[in-house]
Design a protein around this motif. Sequence first.
Motif, PDB file in Angstrom:
ATOM      1  N   LEU A 107       0.984  -1.285  -0.011  1.00  0.00           N
ATOM      2  CA  LEU A 107       0.116  -0.095  -0.108  1.00  0.00           C
ATOM      3  C   LEU A 107       0.877   1.286   0.160  1.00  0.00           C
ATOM      4  O   LEU A 107       0.431   2.406   0.127  1.00  0.00           O
ATOM      5  CB  LEU A 107      -0.913  -0.020   1.236  1.00  0.00           C
ATOM      6  N   SER A 108       2.054   1.080  -0.376  1.00  0.00           N
ATOM      7  CA  SER A 108       3.123   2.239  -0.227  1.00  0.00           C
ATOM      8  C   SER A 108       2.755   3.323  -1.160  1.00  0.00           C
ATOM      9  O   SER A 108       2.583   4.476  -0.674  1.00  0.00           O
ATOM     10  CB  SER A 108       4.445   1.827  -0.640  1.00  0.00           C
ATOM     11  N   PRO A 109       2.189   3.139  -2.164  1.00  0.00           N
ATOM     12  CA  PRO A 109       1.650   4.310  -3.222  1.00  0.00           C
ATOM     13  C   PRO A 109       0.538   5.369  -2.406  1.00  0.00           C
ATOM     14  O   PRO A 109       0.702   6.479  -2.427  1.00  0.00           O
ATOM     15  CB  PRO A 109       0.867   3.703  -4.278  1.00  0.00           C
ATOM     16  N   LEU A 110      -0.125   4.652  -1.650  1.00  0.00           N
ATOM     17  CA  LEU A 110      -1.160   5.414  -0.702  1.00  0.00           C
ATOM     18  C   LEU A 110      -0.472   6.254   0.475  1.00  0.00           C
ATOM     19  O   LEU A 110      -0.896   7.242   0.493  1.00  0.00           O
ATOM     20  CB  LEU A 110      -2.208   4.396   0.073  1.00  0.00           C
ATOM     21  N   TRP A 111       0.609   5.717   0.970  1.00  0.00           N
ATOM     22  CA  TRP A 111       1.087   6.078   1.961  1.00  0.00           C
ATOM     23  C   TRP A 111       2.201   7.467   1.460  1.00  0.00           C
ATOM     24  O   TRP A 111       2.126   8.334   1.950  1.00  0.00           O
ATOM     25  CB  TRP A 111       2.166   5.428   2.791  1.00  0.00           C
ATOM     26  N   THR A 135      -0.636  -3.544   6.348  1.00  0.00           N
ATOM     27  CA  THR A 135      -1.936  -3.767   5.988  1.00  0.00           C
ATOM     28  C   THR A 135      -2.787  -2.529   6.297  1.00  0.00           C
ATOM     29  O   THR A 135      -3.876  -2.463   6.130  1.00  0.00           O
ATOM     30  CB  THR A 135      -2.726  -5.003   6.241  1.00  0.00           C
ATOM     31  N   CYS A 136      -2.128  -1.429   7.047  1.00  0.00           N
ATOM     32  CA  CYS A 136      -2.576  -0.445   7.457  1.00  0.00           C
ATOM     33  C   CYS A 136      -2.839   0.757   6.452  1.00  0.00           C
ATOM     34  O   CYS A 136      -2.225   0.899   5.753  1.00  0.00           O
ATOM     35  CB  CYS A 136      -2.083   0.254   8.656  1.00  0.00           C
ATOM     36  N   ILE A 137      -3.991   1.428   6.735  1.00  0.00           N
ATOM     37  CA  ILE A 137      -4.262   2.800   6.152  1.00  0.00           C
ATOM     38  C   ILE A 137      -4.382   3.919   6.840  1.00  0.00           C
ATOM     39  O   ILE A 137      -5.040   3.602   7.839  1.00  0.00           O
ATOM     40  CB  ILE A 137      -5.349   2.459   4.883  1.00  0.00           C
ATOM     41  N   PRO A 138      -4.157   5.021   6.591  1.00  0.00           N
ATOM     42  CA  PRO A 138      -4.729   6.294   7.230  1.00  0.00           C
ATOM     43  C   PRO A 138      -6.241   6.480   6.826  1.00  0.00           C
ATOM     44  O   PRO A 138      -6.669   6.434   5.818  1.00  0.00           O
ATOM     45  CB  PRO A 138      -3.964   7.125   6.894  1.00  0.00           C
ATOM     46  N   LEU A 149      -7.736   6.844  13.775  1.00  0.00           N
ATOM     47  CA  LEU A 149      -6.981   7.328  12.566  1.00  0.00           C
ATOM     48  C   LEU A 149      -6.513   6.580  11.529  1.00  0.00           C
ATOM     49  O   LEU A 149      -6.231   7.090  10.634  1.00  0.00           O
ATOM     50  CB  LEU A 149      -5.957   8.396  13.334  1.00  0.00           C
ATOM     51  N   PHE A 150      -6.479   5.341  11.861  1.00  0.00           N
ATOM     52  CA  PHE A 150      -6.058   4.253  11.091  1.00  0.00           C
ATOM     53  C   PHE A 150      -6.756   3.128  11.076  1.00  0.00           C
ATOM     54  O   PHE A 150      -7.575   2.707  11.960  1.00  0.00           O
ATOM     55  CB  PHE A 150      -4.491   3.864  11.428  1.00  0.00           C
ATOM     56  N   ALA A 151      -6.826   2.188   9.977  1.00  0.00           N
ATOM     57  CA  ALA A 151      -7.486   0.958   9.928  1.00  0.00           C
ATOM     58  C   ALA A 151      -6.853  -0.234   9.233  1.00  0.00           C
ATOM     59  O   ALA A 151      -5.834   0.147   8.637  1.00  0.00           O
ATOM     60  CB  ALA A 151      -8.725   1.183   9.263  1.00  0.00           C
ATOM     61  N   ARG A 152      -7.131  -1.365   9.612  1.00  0.00           N
ATOM     62  CA  ARG A 152      -6.432  -2.347   9.106  1.00  0.00           C
ATOM     63  C   ARG A 152      -7.511  -3.607   9.001  1.00  0.00           C
ATOM     64  O   ARG A 152      -8.444  -3.193   9.694  1.00  0.00           O
ATOM     65  CB  ARG A 152      -5.254  -3.019   9.815  1.00  0.00           C
ATOM     66  N   LYS A 153      -7.458  -4.706   8.091  1.00  0.00           N
ATOM     67  CA  LYS A 153      -6.272  -5.108   7.318  1.00  0.00           C
ATOM     68  C   LYS A 153      -6.852  -4.819   5.918  1.00  0.00           C
ATOM     69  O   LYS A 153      -8.026  -5.276   5.550  1.00  0.00           O
ATOM     70  CB  LYS A 153      -5.888  -6.432   7.817  1.00  0.00           C
TER      71      LYS A 153
END
Length: 382
Positions: free
Chosen positions: A126-130, A204-207, A358-362
């Motif tokens: 998911l690095s492009p999202l980060w 697997t986390c996203i903001p 503030l964050f979610a997984r997976k």
Amino acid sequence: MLPRIFQAEDGKDFFFKLQSRFFISSLMKCFLPFVLLASGALFFGSRYFDSPQIAIEPSSSLFLPCVNKEPSVLDRWVKPPSSLMHNMSDEELFWAASFVPQVKKYPFHRVPKVAFMFLTTGPLPLSPLWEKFFKGNEGLYSIYVHSLPSYKANFPPESVFYKRQIPSQVTEWGNISLCDAEKRLLANALLDLSNEWFILLSETCIPLYNFSIIYTYLKGSNHSFVESFDDPSPHARGRYNPEMAPLIDISQWRKGSQWFEVDRTVATHMVQDTMYYLAFKVFCKPPCYVDEHYFPTLLHIETSSLIANRTITLTDWSRGGSHPATFGEADISEEFFKRILDGQECLYNGKNSSICLLFARKFAPSALQPLLHLASTVLGFT
Ligand SMILES: *[C@@H]1O[C@H](CO)[C@@H](O)[C@H](O)[C@H]1NC(C)=O
Ligand SMILES: *[C@@H]1O[C@H](CO)[C@@H](O)[C@H](O)[C@H]1NC(C)=O
Ligand SMILES: *[C@@H]1O[C@H](CO)[C@@H](O)[C@H](O)[C@H]1NC(C)=O
Ligand SMILES: *[C@@H]1O[C@H](CO)[C@@H](O)[C@H](O)[C@H]1NC(C)=O
Ligand SMILES: *[C@@H]1O[C@H](CO)[C@@H](O)[C@H](O)[C@H]1NC(C)=O
Ligand SMILES: *[C@@H]1O[C@H](CO)[C@@H](O)[C@H](O)[C@H]1NC(C)=O
């Protein structure tokens, strides 16, 4: 890694180093502070040079104009290590990371940063999202990645993840080695004095919000976000081992999510602990999962007034079983985020708040494209 003065074996070595630097710069205006420092050395005796505060403060202010071609002595304390790679053992690293200045006012302009610490096995799908999340916020964050040592990261120089990998070791689920990895991330991040908040994340986390909302939320909070609760069920108190008494009483035993956000004070407590660590290493073995109990219990005992007792990372257990739900391409929609974000309620600085997570997984790699697509409309990325 450590400032050079640490390597001086005694006051004489330290003195000699200052002296040679003085002659290289060879400016007469340095002479007076030199004499002052020298007489200070004679007066106090060399043992005082073991103390960083006494040695650093006069030299940084007095010598600064003379050595402007070299970094100032203070810079060597303030600047983060130029490379994250080092060969310190955990014992050495945790020691180096546990330094806390006793003078609370920073004698320089300090912009507090958020350390994003990724605990991963290998790649970051998911690095492009980060990358999108971090863009435009340079100077307000730093990144640390712990992955299996066999994995070789391959990010291009323009990536925010380029050379942000820390020296890592093998970790196993439900094993104390997982807590070691978390401490290793914290300790490496603590070496940068500008880091003020420390967030543990996985691949697997996203903001759930944009950077500015998250930064403001952490900066304004009077608490660190560590989940820590007491529960009489077999899955919580049932995992307590009476052998841990009297160090840990059953009434102090806590459970909580592995995913935390802590400030510098709490992070230092986590890195410096060896006493509780040993008890968990010896007495918390499956079905006692050390990553669900060690930090929640330690921080309940040592810093209970500093933690909010809740996590800011959403995990969906509603599907049942021993692993949480994983969201893929088909799950991601505006509705999905509405469900997550609307109707939140929690305490923030003692007041009701509707921003709690503030964050979610997976999230599976297949979720990336729809996430990028919704990033500006739903997550507020610009
Ligand atoms: C790190 O490297 C230095 C010099 O290269 C060596 O003296 C030291 O023992 C090493 N430390 C560890 C923990 O390997
Ligand atoms: C953790 O892993 C180490 C090394 O593989 C092993 O010796 C130890 O027994 C494991 N501990 C637990 C609690 O599983
Ligand atoms: C968290 O729990 C501890 C003890 O159970 C309590 O002292 C502390 O006030 C709680 N934190 C908040 C923010 O309510
Ligand atoms: C947060 O803590 C500071 C310092 O202790 C205090 O002055 C402030 O009122 C607190 N804020 C809230 C909202 O509790
Ligand atoms: C905060 O939330 C609680 C629980 O939902 C509610 O009882 C209380 O009235 C709320 N307080 C305020 C100030 O809105
Ligand atoms: C962050 O998101 C909020 C809410 O969606 C928005 O008001 C704000 O402009 C965004 N900030 C930036 C810098 O994009």
